[in-house]
Design a protein around this motif. Structure first.
Motif, short mmCIF file in Angstrom:
data_model
loop_
_atom_site.label_atom_id
_atom_site.label_comp_id
_atom_site.label_asym_id
_atom_site.label_seq_id
_atom_site.Cartn_x
_atom_site.Cartn_y
_atom_site.Cartn_z
N GLU A 108 0.22 54.48 7.44
CA GLU A 108 0.37 55.94 7.36
C GLU A 108 -0.63 56.52 6.37
N LYS B 53 -4.03 56.55 7.79
CA LYS B 53 -4.18 57.60 8.79
C LYS B 53 -4.41 58.96 8.13
N MET B 54 -3.65 59.22 7.05
CA MET B 54 -3.80 60.49 6.35
C MET B 54 -5.22 60.64 5.83
N VAL C 286 -7.73 61.11 8.79
CA VAL C 286 -7.66 62.44 9.42
C VAL C 286 -8.29 63.49 8.52
#
Lengths: 197, 197
Positions: B3, B6-7, B10
Protein backbone atom coordinates in the motif's frame (compact mmCIF):
# COMPACT_ATOMS: atom_id res chain seq x y z
CA UNK A 1 -31.08 6.04 -7.18
CA UNK A 2 -29.04 6.00 -10.36
CA UNK A 3 -29.59 9.31 -12.10
CA UNK A 4 -29.19 9.91 -15.79
CA UNK A 5 -26.39 12.05 -17.13
CA UNK A 6 -28.86 14.81 -17.97
CA UNK A 7 -30.13 14.85 -14.41
CA UNK A 8 -26.59 15.20 -13.10
CA UNK A 9 -26.11 18.16 -15.39
CA UNK A 10 -29.40 19.88 -14.64
CA UNK A 11 -29.09 19.65 -10.87
CA UNK A 12 -26.18 22.10 -10.95
CA UNK A 13 -28.39 24.71 -12.55
CA UNK A 14 -31.05 24.92 -9.86
CA UNK A 15 -31.34 22.19 -7.25
CA UNK A 16 -27.68 22.36 -6.24
CA UNK A 17 -26.65 25.67 -7.80
CA UNK A 18 -23.59 27.10 -6.11
CA UNK A 19 -23.15 29.33 -4.20
CA UNK A 20 -26.84 29.63 -3.40
CA UNK A 21 -27.80 26.00 -2.76
CA UNK A 22 -24.35 24.63 -2.01
CA UNK A 23 -23.17 27.57 0.05
CA UNK A 24 -19.54 26.97 -0.89
CA UNK A 25 -16.84 28.95 -2.62
CA UNK A 26 -17.94 32.22 -1.07
CA UNK A 27 -14.53 33.90 -1.11
CA UNK A 28 -14.39 34.55 -4.87
CA UNK A 29 -18.16 35.00 -4.90
CA UNK A 30 -17.91 37.99 -2.62
CA UNK A 31 -14.61 39.34 -3.91
CA UNK A 32 -14.79 39.32 -7.69
CA UNK A 33 -18.44 40.06 -8.47
CA UNK A 34 -17.95 43.82 -8.73
CA UNK A 35 -18.83 43.62 -12.42
CA UNK A 36 -20.64 41.15 -14.67
CA UNK A 37 -17.50 40.60 -16.71
CA UNK A 38 -15.38 39.62 -13.70
CA UNK A 39 -18.16 37.35 -12.47
CA UNK A 40 -18.42 35.52 -15.78
CA UNK A 41 -14.62 35.27 -16.08
CA UNK A 42 -14.31 33.77 -12.63
CA UNK A 43 -17.23 31.40 -13.25
CA UNK A 44 -15.82 30.14 -16.54
CA UNK A 45 -12.35 29.65 -15.02
CA UNK A 46 -13.80 27.70 -12.10
CA UNK A 47 -16.07 25.73 -14.43
CA UNK A 48 -13.15 24.72 -16.64
CA UNK A 49 -11.17 23.54 -13.63
CA UNK A 50 -14.22 21.66 -12.32
CA UNK A 51 -14.85 19.77 -15.55
CA UNK A 52 -11.19 18.85 -16.08
CA UNK A 53 -10.53 17.83 -12.50
CA UNK A 54 -13.79 15.86 -12.29
CA UNK A 55 -12.86 14.04 -15.50
CA UNK A 56 -9.35 13.17 -14.38
CA UNK A 57 -10.27 12.24 -10.83
CA UNK A 58 -13.10 10.05 -12.05
CA UNK A 59 -10.70 8.32 -14.46
CA UNK A 60 -8.20 7.73 -11.68
CA UNK A 61 -10.73 6.89 -8.98
CA UNK A 62 -9.66 3.24 -8.79
CA UNK A 63 -5.95 4.05 -8.93
CA UNK A 64 -5.72 6.72 -6.24
CA UNK A 65 -5.12 5.16 -2.80
CA UNK A 66 -7.72 6.47 -0.36
CA UNK A 67 -5.14 7.54 2.24
CA UNK A 68 -3.52 10.08 -0.07
CA UNK A 69 -6.58 10.99 -2.09
CA UNK A 70 -6.77 14.61 -0.92
CA UNK A 71 -3.14 15.17 -1.91
CA UNK A 72 -3.83 13.67 -5.33
CA UNK A 73 -6.93 15.85 -5.79
CA UNK A 74 -4.95 18.95 -4.89
CA UNK A 75 -2.25 18.11 -7.44
CA UNK A 76 -4.87 17.60 -10.16
CA UNK A 77 -6.80 20.74 -9.27
CA UNK A 78 -3.66 22.87 -8.89
CA UNK A 79 -2.42 21.73 -12.29
CA UNK A 80 -5.60 22.81 -14.05
CA UNK A 81 -5.71 26.08 -12.13
CA UNK A 82 -2.19 26.88 -13.29
CA UNK A 83 -3.22 25.99 -16.84
CA UNK A 84 -6.10 28.47 -16.56
CA UNK A 85 -3.80 31.10 -15.10
CA UNK A 86 -1.27 30.79 -17.90
CA UNK A 87 -3.94 30.81 -20.60
CA UNK A 88 -5.61 33.85 -19.06
CA UNK A 89 -2.31 35.70 -18.93
CA UNK A 90 -1.65 34.83 -22.53
CA UNK A 91 -5.04 35.62 -24.01
CA UNK A 92 -7.17 37.79 -21.70
CA UNK A 93 -4.62 39.82 -19.80
CA UNK A 94 -6.98 42.61 -18.58
CA UNK A 95 -9.29 39.98 -17.06
CA UNK A 96 -6.28 38.35 -15.42
CA UNK A 97 -5.34 41.71 -13.91
CA UNK A 98 -8.79 42.34 -12.48
CA UNK A 99 -9.22 38.83 -11.04
CA UNK A 100 -5.67 38.81 -9.69
CA UNK A 101 -5.03 36.57 -6.71
CA UNK A 102 -8.44 34.89 -6.99
CA UNK A 103 -7.33 32.78 -9.95
CA UNK A 104 -4.65 30.84 -8.01
CA UNK A 105 -7.10 30.69 -5.11
CA UNK A 106 -9.43 28.44 -7.16
CA UNK A 107 -7.15 25.63 -5.92
CA UNK A 108 -8.65 25.94 -2.46
CA UNK A 109 -12.17 26.64 -3.71
CA UNK A 110 -14.41 24.28 -1.74
CA UNK A 111 -16.66 23.68 -4.74
CA UNK A 112 -13.90 22.12 -6.81
CA UNK A 113 -12.50 19.95 -4.06
CA UNK A 114 -16.02 19.23 -2.80
CA UNK A 115 -17.16 17.91 -6.17
CA UNK A 116 -13.99 15.83 -6.51
CA UNK A 117 -14.47 14.23 -3.12
CA UNK A 118 -18.25 13.94 -3.07
CA UNK A 119 -18.93 13.09 -6.68
CA UNK A 120 -16.10 12.36 -9.09
CA UNK A 121 -14.34 9.91 -6.79
CA UNK A 122 -17.45 7.70 -6.68
CA UNK A 123 -18.90 8.03 -10.16
CA UNK A 124 -18.15 7.09 -13.73
CA UNK A 125 -16.52 9.47 -16.17
CA UNK A 126 -19.59 10.67 -18.08
CA UNK A 127 -21.73 11.60 -15.06
CA UNK A 128 -18.68 13.29 -13.54
CA UNK A 129 -18.22 15.51 -16.57
CA UNK A 130 -21.93 16.31 -16.56
CA UNK A 131 -21.74 17.14 -12.87
CA UNK A 132 -18.74 19.40 -13.35
CA UNK A 133 -20.33 21.11 -16.35
CA UNK A 134 -23.63 21.67 -14.54
CA UNK A 135 -22.06 23.01 -11.37
CA UNK A 136 -19.65 25.14 -13.42
CA UNK A 137 -22.40 26.72 -15.50
CA UNK A 138 -24.53 27.19 -12.39
CA UNK A 139 -21.63 28.94 -10.67
CA UNK A 140 -21.05 31.17 -13.70
CA UNK A 141 -24.74 32.13 -13.81
CA UNK A 142 -24.77 32.92 -10.08
CA UNK A 143 -21.64 35.05 -10.26
CA UNK A 144 -22.94 36.85 -13.34
CA UNK A 145 -26.27 37.54 -11.64
CA UNK A 146 -24.56 38.81 -8.50
CA UNK A 147 -22.15 40.84 -10.62
CA UNK A 148 -25.04 42.30 -12.62
CA UNK A 149 -26.90 43.51 -9.53
CA UNK A 150 -23.76 44.98 -8.01
CA UNK A 151 -22.53 46.59 -11.21
CA UNK A 152 -25.89 48.12 -12.16
CA UNK A 153 -26.48 49.67 -8.76
CA UNK A 154 -22.88 50.21 -7.70
CA UNK A 155 -21.46 51.77 -10.85
CA UNK A 156 -24.56 52.35 -12.99
CA UNK A 157 -23.20 50.24 -15.83
CA UNK A 158 -23.83 46.82 -17.35
CA UNK A 159 -20.83 45.15 -19.02
CA UNK A 160 -19.24 48.59 -19.00
CA UNK A 161 -22.14 50.35 -20.76
CA UNK A 162 -24.02 53.00 -18.78
CA UNK A 163 -27.64 52.04 -18.13
CA UNK A 164 -28.85 55.16 -16.35
CA UNK A 165 -28.76 58.79 -17.37
CA UNK A 166 -25.86 61.05 -16.44
CA UNK A 167 -27.71 62.24 -13.32
CA UNK A 168 -27.40 58.77 -11.73
CA UNK A 169 -25.53 58.74 -8.44
CA UNK A 170 -23.74 55.37 -8.07
CA UNK A 171 -24.71 53.40 -4.97
CA UNK A 172 -21.02 52.84 -4.13
CA UNK A 173 -21.87 50.65 -1.16
CA UNK A 174 -22.76 47.85 -3.59
CA UNK A 175 -19.27 47.52 -5.08
CA UNK A 176 -17.64 47.34 -1.65
CA UNK A 177 -17.34 44.19 0.44
CA UNK A 178 -20.37 44.78 2.71
CA UNK A 179 -22.53 45.29 -0.38
CA UNK A 180 -21.51 41.83 -1.56
CA UNK A 181 -22.73 40.24 1.67
CA UNK A 182 -26.02 42.12 1.64
CA UNK A 183 -26.60 41.34 -2.03
CA UNK A 184 -25.76 37.64 -1.61
CA UNK A 185 -28.05 37.43 1.44
CA UNK A 186 -30.97 39.02 -0.38
CA UNK A 187 -30.54 36.80 -3.42
CA UNK A 188 -30.32 33.70 -1.22
CA UNK A 189 -33.50 34.83 0.47
CA UNK A 190 -35.29 35.25 -2.88
CA UNK A 191 -34.05 31.83 -4.02
CA UNK A 192 -35.43 30.23 -0.89
CA UNK A 193 -38.77 32.00 -1.32
CA UNK A 194 -38.97 30.88 -4.94
CA UNK A 195 -37.99 27.32 -4.10
CA UNK A 196 -40.55 26.98 -1.29
CA UNK A 197 -43.67 25.02 -2.02
CA UNK B 1 4.18 -2.39 2.41
CA UNK B 2 2.43 -2.76 -0.94
CA UNK B 3 0.00 0.00 0.00
CA UNK B 4 2.83 2.33 0.92
CA UNK B 5 4.60 1.67 -2.35
CA UNK B 6 1.40 2.32 -4.27
CA UNK B 7 0.87 5.66 -2.53
CA UNK B 8 4.39 6.77 -3.30
CA UNK B 9 4.17 5.66 -6.93
CA UNK B 10 0.79 7.27 -7.58
CA UNK B 11 1.84 10.58 -6.04
CA UNK B 12 5.16 10.60 -7.87
CA UNK B 13 3.67 9.80 -11.24
CA UNK B 14 0.88 12.33 -10.80
CA UNK B 15 3.27 15.08 -9.72
CA UNK B 16 5.72 14.49 -12.54
CA UNK B 17 2.97 14.42 -15.15
CA UNK B 18 1.58 17.65 -13.76
CA UNK B 19 5.02 19.25 -13.68
CA UNK B 20 5.76 18.18 -17.23
CA UNK B 21 2.45 19.48 -18.56
CA UNK B 22 2.86 22.84 -16.87
CA UNK B 23 6.46 23.25 -18.01
CA UNK B 24 5.38 22.58 -21.56
CA UNK B 25 2.48 25.02 -21.39
CA UNK B 26 4.70 27.68 -19.84
CA UNK B 27 7.20 27.29 -22.62
CA UNK B 28 4.41 27.67 -25.18
CA UNK B 29 2.77 30.71 -23.63
CA UNK B 30 5.83 32.60 -22.39
CA UNK B 31 6.32 34.84 -25.43
CA UNK B 32 2.67 35.68 -25.63
CA UNK B 33 2.47 36.53 -21.94
CA UNK B 34 5.48 38.82 -22.26
CA UNK B 35 3.80 40.51 -25.18
CA UNK B 36 0.60 40.95 -23.18
CA UNK B 37 2.43 42.42 -20.20
CA UNK B 38 4.13 44.92 -22.49
CA UNK B 39 0.85 45.77 -24.15
CA UNK B 40 -1.28 46.24 -21.06
CA UNK B 41 1.11 47.27 -18.29
CA UNK B 42 3.84 49.28 -19.94
CA UNK B 43 2.10 49.91 -23.26
CA UNK B 44 -0.31 52.66 -22.23
CA UNK B 45 2.40 54.69 -20.47
CA UNK B 46 4.90 54.28 -23.33
CA UNK B 47 2.36 55.16 -26.02
CA UNK B 48 1.31 58.28 -24.08
CA UNK B 49 4.85 59.56 -23.66
CA UNK B 50 5.89 58.78 -27.22
CA UNK B 51 2.57 59.87 -28.69
CA UNK B 52 4.20 61.78 -31.56
CA UNK B 53 6.44 58.92 -32.67
CA UNK B 54 6.05 57.67 -36.22
CA UNK B 55 6.62 54.02 -35.30
CA UNK B 56 5.15 51.58 -32.78
CA UNK B 57 7.51 51.78 -29.79
CA UNK B 58 6.19 48.49 -28.38
CA UNK B 59 7.17 46.62 -31.53
CA UNK B 60 10.53 48.38 -31.97
CA UNK B 61 12.35 47.33 -28.87
CA UNK B 62 15.65 45.78 -27.87
CA UNK B 63 17.10 44.31 -24.73
CA UNK B 64 20.49 44.94 -23.17
CA UNK B 65 22.23 43.08 -20.40
CA UNK B 66 22.88 45.28 -17.39
CA UNK B 67 25.04 43.14 -15.13
CA UNK B 68 22.73 40.32 -14.12
CA UNK B 69 19.53 41.98 -15.21
CA UNK B 70 18.04 42.36 -18.66
CA UNK B 71 16.54 45.69 -19.59
CA UNK B 72 14.06 46.40 -22.34
CA UNK B 73 14.35 49.61 -24.32
CA UNK B 74 11.60 51.01 -26.50
CA UNK B 75 12.50 53.08 -29.50
CA UNK B 76 10.63 56.20 -30.61
CA UNK B 77 11.21 57.55 -34.13
CA UNK B 78 10.76 61.26 -34.72
CA UNK B 79 11.26 62.72 -38.22
CA UNK B 80 12.50 59.33 -39.34
CA UNK B 81 15.30 59.23 -36.81
CA UNK B 82 15.24 56.77 -33.91
CA UNK B 83 16.57 59.15 -31.29
CA UNK B 84 14.30 58.57 -28.30
CA UNK B 85 14.53 55.56 -25.98
CA UNK B 86 12.09 54.71 -23.22
CA UNK B 87 12.79 52.25 -20.44
CA UNK B 88 11.42 51.28 -17.05
CA UNK B 89 12.94 51.77 -13.60
CA UNK B 90 11.60 51.12 -10.14
CA UNK B 91 11.89 52.87 -6.78
CA UNK B 92 10.29 52.15 -3.43
CA UNK B 93 7.14 54.16 -2.72
CA UNK B 94 4.66 54.07 0.14
CA UNK B 95 3.19 50.68 -0.80
CA UNK B 96 5.98 48.85 -2.63
CA UNK B 97 7.78 49.66 -5.83
CA UNK B 98 6.61 52.36 -8.18
CA UNK B 99 7.36 51.52 -11.81
CA UNK B 100 8.25 54.43 -14.04
CA UNK B 101 8.80 54.67 -17.78
CA UNK B 102 11.38 57.31 -18.62
CA UNK B 103 11.85 58.46 -22.21
CA UNK B 104 15.13 60.17 -23.12
CA UNK B 105 16.24 61.97 -26.26
CA UNK B 106 19.69 60.56 -26.94
CA UNK B 107 21.12 63.58 -28.73
CA UNK B 108 20.39 66.05 -25.90
CA UNK B 109 20.13 63.67 -22.93
CA UNK B 110 16.89 65.41 -22.02
CA UNK B 111 13.83 63.71 -20.61
CA UNK B 112 11.04 63.58 -23.18
CA UNK B 113 8.51 62.41 -20.66
CA UNK B 114 7.86 60.05 -17.77
CA UNK B 115 4.87 57.90 -16.94
CA UNK B 116 3.91 55.61 -14.07
CA UNK B 117 3.25 51.99 -14.99
CA UNK B 118 2.71 50.00 -11.82
CA UNK B 119 2.23 51.16 -8.27
CA UNK B 120 0.47 50.20 -5.10
CA UNK B 121 0.06 53.64 -3.56
CA UNK B 122 -2.86 54.77 -1.39
CA UNK B 123 -5.98 55.39 -3.53
CA UNK B 124 -6.88 59.06 -3.58
CA UNK B 125 -3.49 60.16 -2.22
CA UNK B 126 -0.33 58.63 -3.71
CA UNK B 127 -2.25 56.94 -6.50
CA UNK B 128 -2.64 60.40 -8.04
CA UNK B 129 0.83 59.96 -9.64
CA UNK B 130 -0.90 58.03 -12.36
CA UNK B 131 -3.19 60.89 -13.31
CA UNK B 132 -1.54 64.07 -12.02
CA UNK B 133 -0.35 65.56 -15.30
CA UNK B 134 1.05 68.69 -13.64
CA UNK B 135 3.38 66.67 -11.43
CA UNK B 136 4.55 64.34 -14.18
CA UNK B 137 5.14 67.21 -16.61
CA UNK B 138 7.72 68.78 -14.28
CA UNK B 139 10.24 66.15 -15.38
CA UNK B 140 9.92 66.89 -19.08
CA UNK B 141 12.94 68.71 -20.43
CA UNK B 142 15.16 68.01 -17.43
CA UNK B 143 18.61 66.60 -17.98
CA UNK B 144 18.45 62.85 -17.33
CA UNK B 145 21.55 63.02 -15.13
CA UNK B 146 20.27 65.95 -13.02
CA UNK B 147 18.85 63.68 -10.29
CA UNK B 148 15.63 65.61 -9.55
CA UNK B 149 14.44 66.05 -5.97
CA UNK B 150 11.25 67.30 -4.37
CA UNK B 151 11.35 70.83 -2.92
CA UNK B 152 11.31 69.44 0.63
CA UNK B 153 14.66 67.77 -0.07
CA UNK B 154 16.10 70.91 -1.62
CA UNK B 155 15.15 70.12 -5.21
CA UNK B 156 12.86 71.76 -7.71
CA UNK B 157 10.02 69.25 -8.09
CA UNK B 158 6.74 70.20 -6.44
CA UNK B 159 5.50 67.06 -4.70
CA UNK B 160 1.88 65.94 -5.02
CA UNK B 161 0.20 67.30 -1.92
CA UNK B 162 -0.03 64.69 0.82
CA UNK B 163 2.06 62.25 -1.17
CA UNK B 164 5.67 63.24 -0.54
CA UNK B 165 6.86 59.65 -0.29
CA UNK B 166 5.29 58.73 -3.63
CA UNK B 167 6.73 61.88 -5.23
CA UNK B 168 10.15 61.00 -3.83
CA UNK B 169 9.83 57.52 -5.31
CA UNK B 170 9.22 58.99 -8.76
CA UNK B 171 12.27 61.27 -8.34
CA UNK B 172 14.34 58.30 -7.19
CA UNK B 173 13.21 56.27 -10.18
CA UNK B 174 14.24 59.11 -12.50
CA UNK B 175 17.60 59.20 -10.70
CA UNK B 176 18.03 55.46 -11.25
CA UNK B 177 17.07 55.91 -14.87
CA UNK B 178 19.87 58.49 -15.12
CA UNK B 179 22.43 56.03 -13.73
CA UNK B 180 21.24 53.25 -16.00
CA UNK B 181 21.29 55.50 -19.04
CA UNK B 182 24.81 56.70 -18.28
CA UNK B 183 25.99 53.10 -17.84
CA UNK B 184 24.48 51.77 -21.02
CA UNK B 185 24.54 54.80 -23.32
CA UNK B 186 27.25 53.52 -25.71
CA UNK B 187 25.33 50.28 -26.24
CA UNK B 188 22.01 52.09 -26.54
CA UNK B 189 23.44 54.25 -29.32
CA UNK B 190 24.80 51.20 -31.05
CA UNK B 191 21.39 49.45 -30.90
CA UNK B 192 19.51 52.54 -32.04
CA UNK B 193 21.51 52.65 -35.27
CA UNK B 194 19.97 49.34 -36.28
CA UNK B 195 16.51 50.94 -36.14
CA UNK B 196 17.31 53.85 -38.46
CA UNK B 197 16.27 53.79 -42.08
Amino acid sequence: MAKTVTQEFVKGLWAEIPPFRLVLGLCPTLAVTKTVEDGIGMGVATGFVLVCSNLLISMLRNVIPSKVRIACYIIVVATFVTVVELLMQAFTYPLYLSLGIFIPLIVVNCIVLGRAEAFASKNKILPSIADGLGIGIGYTLSLAALGAVREVFGSGTFLGNPVFGPSFQPFTFMVQAPGAFVCLGLMLCLMNLAGKK
Amino acid sequence: MRELAKMVIVLTVLSSLSGGLLAMLREKTQDRIEQQVLEFVKGPAIRKILAGAANDPIADRFTLADGEAKRSFFVGKYDGKPDVVAFETFAGGYGGDVGLIVAVAVDTDQIVGVGVTTHNETPGVGAAVETDVGFIRQFTGLDIASGPKVTKDGGSINAISGATITSRAVCAAVGKAGDLYKRLKPEILKQLKTFSG
